[in-house]
Scaffold this motif. Sequence first.
Motif, PDB file in Angstrom:
ATOM      1  N   GLN A  33       0.805  -1.218   0.000  1.00 49.25           N
ATOM      2  CA  GLN A  33       0.000   0.000   0.000  1.00 49.25           C
ATOM      3  C   GLN A  33       0.845   1.279   0.000  1.00 49.25           C
ATOM      4  O   GLN A  33       0.295   2.378  -0.025  1.00 49.25           O
ATOM      5  CB  GLN A  33      -0.923   0.007   1.233  1.00 49.25           C
ATOM      6  N   THR A  38       2.171   3.243  -6.214  1.00 48.39           N
ATOM      7  CA  THR A  38       1.038   3.844  -6.911  1.00 48.39           C
ATOM      8  C   THR A  38       1.351   3.934  -8.401  1.00 48.39           C
ATOM      9  O   THR A  38       2.454   4.348  -8.793  1.00 48.39           O
ATOM     10  CB  THR A  38       0.753   5.263  -6.364  1.00 48.39           C
ATOM     11  N   LYS A  40       2.015   5.240 -11.698  1.00 41.59           N
ATOM     12  CA  LYS A  40       2.368   6.580 -12.164  1.00 41.59           C
ATOM     13  C   LYS A  40       2.541   6.641 -13.678  1.00 41.59           C
ATOM     14  O   LYS A  40       2.459   7.715 -14.270  1.00 41.59           O
ATOM     15  CB  LYS A  40       3.652   7.047 -11.479  1.00 41.59           C
ATOM     16  N   ASN A  71      -3.136  -0.369  -7.270  1.00 41.56           N
ATOM     17  CA  ASN A  71      -1.768   0.034  -7.568  1.00 41.56           C
ATOM     18  C   ASN A  71      -1.048  -1.063  -8.346  1.00 41.56           C
ATOM     19  O   ASN A  71      -1.684  -1.919  -8.947  1.00 41.56           O
ATOM     20  CB  ASN A  71      -1.026   0.378  -6.277  1.00 41.56           C
ATOM     21  N   ASN A 101       6.069   0.764 -10.746  1.00 41.35           N
ATOM     22  CA  ASN A 101       4.806   1.519 -10.734  1.00 41.35           C
ATOM     23  C   ASN A 101       4.297   1.800 -12.156  1.00 41.35           C
ATOM     24  O   ASN A 101       3.760   2.869 -12.424  1.00 41.35           O
ATOM     25  CB  ASN A 101       4.991   2.840  -9.973  1.00 41.35           C
TER      26      ASN A 101
END
Length: 255
Positions: A33, A38, A40, A71, A101
């Motif tokens: 998390q 995340t 991107k 994510n 990511n």
Amino acid sequence: MWQDIKMLNATANALFGLVALALISACLWWVAQRPYFTLKVIRIEGAEQAQLRHINPLTVRSAALARIKGNFFTANLDTVRQTFESVPWVRKATVRREWPNQLTVTLEEHSPLGTWGEDGRLLSTKGDVFTANLAEAEEDADLMAFNGPLGSEKEVIARLNDLNTWFAPMDVTAEALYLSGRYAWTVKLSNGVTVELGREKSSTTLKERVDRLVGIYPQLVARLQNRIESIDMRYPNGLALKAQGLTAGSESKKK
């Protein structure tokens, strides 16, 4: 039970194992998390390094981002794939994760061959019916016209290739091809002549009818010049034709 040392040890080990597993799972969840994972970057590329002609990567990426949840670890790749495949002109999408990511999406575009039916849909060179901007499709090439029963798209494409081969001696190609609800074939040729070929009674029916037309066509042109509008090859031993100022039937005895 409390007198059984082995049982107590086994129970204790099992409990310790469950606690350790829970701790490891919690740690992994916590790490997963972190903002570091995340998403991107969503990189969009054409299949086999092909240039995307009708798909704007920036527009597609912006539209897709709002629908992608999760994510790097938790994003559902199948859902992401379906999101991109819902975009006009996209035939197929393949999605893969790239650490830490990023998602890379490979898109295969539809290649339009013609229109399908009367409602503005398009038929691809691979026999897929899709909806997209008709004006954009016409930028690639002149579109042919196709129609047929639901599910017959790939059969129509296969028959188109056969007809172009069979009509080659006449130095013409198919411009439109229709398969009726009764599975009767009609083809419009590049010289403007429409040919009724009818239903396939056997695997050789259509070819035999085209061969008969190819054999007699020079005689028809010599007599009627360029006035022929349509030819009906559904007769077993002859044909019927319509020409400007003339409608005639021809049986084998009249040829």
